[in-house]
Design an enzyme around this catalytic site. Sequence first.
Site, PDB file in Angstrom:
ATOM      1  N   ASN A   9       0.643  -1.398  -0.109  1.00  0.00           N
ATOM      2  CA  ASN A   9      -0.251   0.102  -0.092  1.00  0.00           C
ATOM      3  C   ASN A   9       1.106   1.340   0.007  1.00  0.00           C
ATOM      4  O   ASN A   9       1.948   1.228   0.488  1.00  0.00           O
ATOM      5  CB  ASN A   9      -0.847   0.069   1.194  1.00  0.00           C
ATOM      6  CG  ASN A   9      -1.932  -1.173   1.143  1.00  0.00           C
ATOM      7  OD1 ASN A   9      -2.722  -1.032   0.222  1.00  0.00           O
ATOM      8  ND2 ASN A   9      -1.872  -1.954   2.268  1.00  0.00           N
ATOM      9  N   VAL A  11       0.464   4.916   1.528  1.00  0.00           N
ATOM     10  CA  VAL A  11      -0.239   5.772   2.502  1.00  0.00           C
ATOM     11  C   VAL A  11       0.236   7.238   2.386  1.00  0.00           C
ATOM     12  O   VAL A  11       1.456   7.514   2.438  1.00  0.00           O
ATOM     13  CB  VAL A  11      -0.079   5.327   3.912  1.00  0.00           C
ATOM     14  CG1 VAL A  11      -0.798   6.255   4.908  1.00  0.00           C
ATOM     15  CG2 VAL A  11      -0.244   3.994   3.976  1.00  0.00           C
ATOM     16  N   TYR A  98      23.646   0.086  13.743  1.00  0.00           N
ATOM     17  CA  TYR A  98      23.364  -0.871  12.460  1.00  0.00           C
ATOM     18  C   TYR A  98      24.947  -1.081  11.882  1.00  0.00           C
ATOM     19  O   TYR A  98      25.526  -0.123  11.536  1.00  0.00           O
ATOM     20  CB  TYR A  98      22.272  -0.550  11.584  1.00  0.00           C
ATOM     21  CG  TYR A  98      21.332  -1.671  11.025  1.00  0.00           C
ATOM     22  CD1 TYR A  98      20.641  -2.385  11.986  1.00  0.00           C
ATOM     23  CD2 TYR A  98      21.391  -1.872   9.737  1.00  0.00           C
ATOM     24  CE1 TYR A  98      19.619  -3.192  11.541  1.00  0.00           C
ATOM     25  CE2 TYR A  98      20.482  -2.974   9.337  1.00  0.00           C
ATOM     26  CZ  TYR A  98      19.784  -3.553  10.188  1.00  0.00           C
ATOM     27  OH  TYR A  98      18.808  -4.549   9.934  1.00  0.00           O
ATOM     28  N   ASP A 107      11.306   2.749   5.664  1.00  0.00           N
ATOM     29  CA  ASP A 107      10.150   2.912   6.551  1.00  0.00           C
ATOM     30  C   ASP A 107      10.435   2.847   7.986  1.00  0.00           C
ATOM     31  O   ASP A 107       9.679   3.268   9.113  1.00  0.00           O
ATOM     32  CB  ASP A 107       9.087   1.709   6.204  1.00  0.00           C
ATOM     33  CG  ASP A 107       9.779   0.464   6.005  1.00  0.00           C
ATOM     34  OD1 ASP A 107      10.970   0.415   5.907  1.00  0.00           O
ATOM     35  OD2 ASP A 107       9.085  -0.576   6.194  1.00  0.00           O
TER      36      ASP A 107
END
Length: 255
Positions: A9, A11, A98, A107
């Site tokens: 999707n 958004v 990381y 995201d």
Amino acid sequence: MVIDIGNSNIVMGTYRGKTLDKHWRISTDRQKTGDEYGMLINDLFRYQGVTLTDINNIIISTVVPPLIVPFAKMCERYFKVKPLIVGPGIKTGIKLNYENPRAIGADRIVNVVGAFEQYGGPLIVVDIGTATTFDVVASNGDFMGGVIAPGIMASADALFNSTAKLPRIELIPPKKIICHNTVQGMQAGIIYGYVGQIDTIVGKIKDEFGEGSESIKVIATGGLAKMIFKESKTIDKIDHFLTLTGLRVLFERNA
């Protein structure tokens, strides 16, 4: 305008200052051109009483690289705005613990920024989408790492596609765990198995976090978060607009 392009999707939302004014969810289609998306967004705008000229700035995050160029061209052609793209070089305001920060999905960064802005830390952000991600946020807002698991729809599709007789089902929790037909049995296995996965991973993250783990808030977002929240023992709150908030914050930090 903020746009989050996911695997399933897209958004979108419009902000007036810090207030979310309008929002939409449409299907991700890798085959659509920038013009097709531009006309679709124009129709959505008109239905809500918004015009293209109302938009002064745009920020985009995506986990679907082939759509970056079509959306960037769409923004420049229809909105006359060069969009800010969430990616390497963008100022996040947080430390990314990381091995390769460039490998973190846009995201996930957006969710961490949005969650810490609203709820402080420490946090676990659970994004229940095509994949399910668990992102751990320290008390100072730093991204500590996390977990990536198959999404609930991916699990359901795998069960359907890998078996000869099991049907494709609607994901609705059955009333009982001991089921007396195939569809309800699949619903129970997928949904409660998935809830168990989430609660187990959250529990293990808290165990590894050690001292102070009792203060960790667990925030869920994503299209299926509401259904999982009703069954989960570990999720504290749902925030359906978490990603949009994170995009707004990132734009403010880079404007």
